[in-house]
Design a protein around this motif. Sequence first.
Motif, mmCIF file in Angstrom:
data_model
loop_
_atom_site.group_PDB
_atom_site.id
_atom_site.type_symbol
_atom_site.label_atom_id
_atom_site.label_comp_id
_atom_site.label_asym_id
_atom_site.label_seq_id
_atom_site.Cartn_x
_atom_site.Cartn_y
_atom_site.Cartn_z
ATOM 1 N N GLY A 45 0.850 -1.172 0.204
ATOM 2 C CA GLY A 45 -0.053 0.206 -0.045
ATOM 3 C C GLY A 45 0.846 1.272 -0.071
ATOM 4 O O GLY A 45 1.968 1.235 0.579
ATOM 5 N N ARG A 46 0.431 2.324 -0.615
ATOM 6 C CA ARG A 46 1.172 3.492 -0.784
ATOM 7 C C ARG A 46 1.317 4.436 0.536
ATOM 8 O O ARG A 46 2.187 5.152 0.644
ATOM 9 N N THR A 47 0.490 3.796 1.565
ATOM 10 C CA THR A 47 0.726 4.685 2.871
ATOM 11 C C THR A 47 1.374 3.828 3.794
ATOM 12 O O THR A 47 1.829 4.310 4.870
ATOM 13 N N PHE A 48 2.014 2.662 3.387
ATOM 14 C CA PHE A 48 3.105 1.998 4.515
ATOM 15 C C PHE A 48 4.504 2.936 4.435
ATOM 16 O O PHE A 48 4.941 3.161 3.320
ATOM 17 N N ARG A 49 4.619 3.288 5.490
ATOM 18 C CA ARG A 49 5.625 4.408 5.962
ATOM 19 C C ARG A 49 7.123 3.600 5.998
ATOM 20 O O ARG A 49 7.746 4.380 6.143
ATOM 21 N N ARG A 50 7.093 2.226 6.274
ATOM 22 C CA ARG A 50 8.315 1.682 6.659
ATOM 23 C C ARG A 50 9.059 2.141 7.700
ATOM 24 O O ARG A 50 10.295 2.592 7.662
ATOM 25 N N VAL A 51 8.052 2.531 8.736
ATOM 26 C CA VAL A 51 8.810 2.880 10.108
ATOM 27 C C VAL A 51 9.011 1.657 10.950
ATOM 28 O O VAL A 51 10.168 1.442 11.466
ATOM 29 N N ALA A 52 7.976 0.935 11.029
ATOM 30 C CA ALA A 52 7.993 -0.305 11.811
ATOM 31 C C ALA A 52 6.847 -1.242 11.514
ATOM 32 O O ALA A 52 5.741 -1.013 11.113
ATOM 33 N N LEU A 53 7.009 -2.487 12.078
ATOM 34 C CA LEU A 53 5.841 -3.398 12.023
ATOM 35 C C LEU A 53 6.011 -4.320 13.283
ATOM 36 O O LEU A 53 7.295 -4.619 14.089
ATOM 37 N N GLY A 54 4.928 -5.027 13.592
ATOM 38 C CA GLY A 54 5.019 -5.780 14.821
ATOM 39 C C GLY A 54 3.904 -6.802 15.162
ATOM 40 O O GLY A 54 3.060 -6.913 13.890
ATOM 41 N N TRP A 55 4.042 -7.398 16.079
ATOM 42 C CA TRP A 55 2.758 -8.661 16.139
ATOM 43 C C TRP A 55 2.177 -8.299 17.540
ATOM 44 O O TRP A 55 2.808 -7.968 18.607
ATOM 45 N N PHE A 56 0.971 -8.508 17.795
ATOM 46 C CA PHE A 56 0.136 -8.648 19.055
ATOM 47 C C PHE A 56 -0.811 -9.948 18.641
ATOM 48 O O PHE A 56 -0.602 -10.801 17.918
ATOM 49 N N ARG A 57 -1.035 -10.315 19.736
ATOM 50 C CA ARG A 57 -1.921 -11.474 20.043
ATOM 51 C C ARG A 57 -3.052 -11.482 20.932
ATOM 52 O O ARG A 57 -3.000 -10.868 21.662
ATOM 53 N N GLN A 58 -4.111 -12.234 20.694
ATOM 54 C CA GLN A 58 -5.462 -12.286 21.347
ATOM 55 C C GLN A 58 -5.799 -13.648 21.743
ATOM 56 O O GLN A 58 -6.265 -14.185 20.786
ATOM 57 N N ALA A 59 -5.737 -14.232 22.911
ATOM 58 C CA ALA A 59 -6.166 -15.285 23.245
ATOM 59 C C ALA A 59 -7.748 -15.107 23.835
ATOM 60 O O ALA A 59 -8.285 -14.220 23.788
ATOM 61 N N PRO A 60 -8.137 -16.474 23.552
ATOM 62 C CA PRO A 60 -9.782 -16.399 23.957
ATOM 63 C C PRO A 60 -10.032 -15.898 25.391
ATOM 64 O O PRO A 60 -9.357 -16.124 26.269
ATOM 65 N N GLY A 61 -10.962 -14.838 25.302
ATOM 66 C CA GLY A 61 -11.399 -14.528 26.534
ATOM 67 C C GLY A 61 -10.406 -13.496 27.338
ATOM 68 O O GLY A 61 -10.541 -12.628 28.372
ATOM 69 N N LYS A 62 -9.407 -12.975 26.362
ATOM 70 C CA LYS A 62 -8.236 -12.243 26.853
ATOM 71 C C LYS A 62 -8.148 -10.759 26.105
ATOM 72 O O LYS A 62 -8.763 -10.904 24.804
ATOM 73 N N GLU A 63 -7.465 -9.728 26.710
ATOM 74 C CA GLU A 63 -7.528 -8.514 25.515
ATOM 75 C C GLU A 63 -6.033 -8.822 24.703
ATOM 76 O O GLU A 63 -5.394 -9.472 25.024
ATOM 77 N N ARG A 64 -6.249 -8.230 23.451
ATOM 78 C CA ARG A 64 -5.009 -8.031 22.730
ATOM 79 C C ARG A 64 -3.783 -7.744 23.522
ATOM 80 O O ARG A 64 -3.795 -6.502 24.145
ATOM 81 N N GLU A 65 -2.559 -8.234 23.430
ATOM 82 C CA GLU A 65 -1.503 -7.903 23.818
ATOM 83 C C GLU A 65 -0.452 -7.696 22.861
ATOM 84 O O GLU A 65 -0.268 -8.584 21.776
ATOM 85 N N PHE A 66 0.565 -6.806 23.249
ATOM 86 C CA PHE A 66 1.795 -6.778 22.541
ATOM 87 C C PHE A 66 2.809 -8.107 22.407
ATOM 88 O O PHE A 66 2.792 -8.404 23.675
ATOM 89 N N VAL A 67 3.345 -8.292 21.169
ATOM 90 C CA VAL A 67 4.347 -9.469 21.176
ATOM 91 C C VAL A 67 5.492 -8.868 21.049
ATOM 92 O O VAL A 67 6.559 -8.879 21.790
#
Length: 122
Positions: free
Chosen positions: A25-47
């Motif tokens: 995508g043209r708006t991808f600024r190539r600053v950073a990328l990352g991963w988060f995860r969400q387990a059942p019944g839990k909030e999404r968290e940074f990985v």
Amino acid sequence: VQLQASGGGLVQAGDSLRLSCAASGRTFRRVALGWFRQAPGKEREFVASIEWSTGSTDYADSVKGRFTISRDNAKDTVYLQMTNLKPEDTAVYFCAAPSVGYYTRPLRADYWGQGTQVTVSS
């Protein structure tokens, strides 16, 4: 920004798995990328996250020493190598990118991929 995640699956405890996330995508600024995860019944968290220009990384305490994030600048792709997987790593893993032009810790996530399921059996 479009983020396409892949590589999830069902593995046993102690196994390894590698996730991939391709950015476009043209708006991808190539600053950073990352991963988060969400387990059942839990909030999404940074990985984990990686700064695009320097390769500087950041990890959640729960995955330090077991997960490694890397990127391929030429392919606009980030990888998450997961080793010694545990049942508590079971979650939907989401790739994320910031909309701002600077790297933050933890990663500011404004764009999200569709998620890929990782299931670790004991």
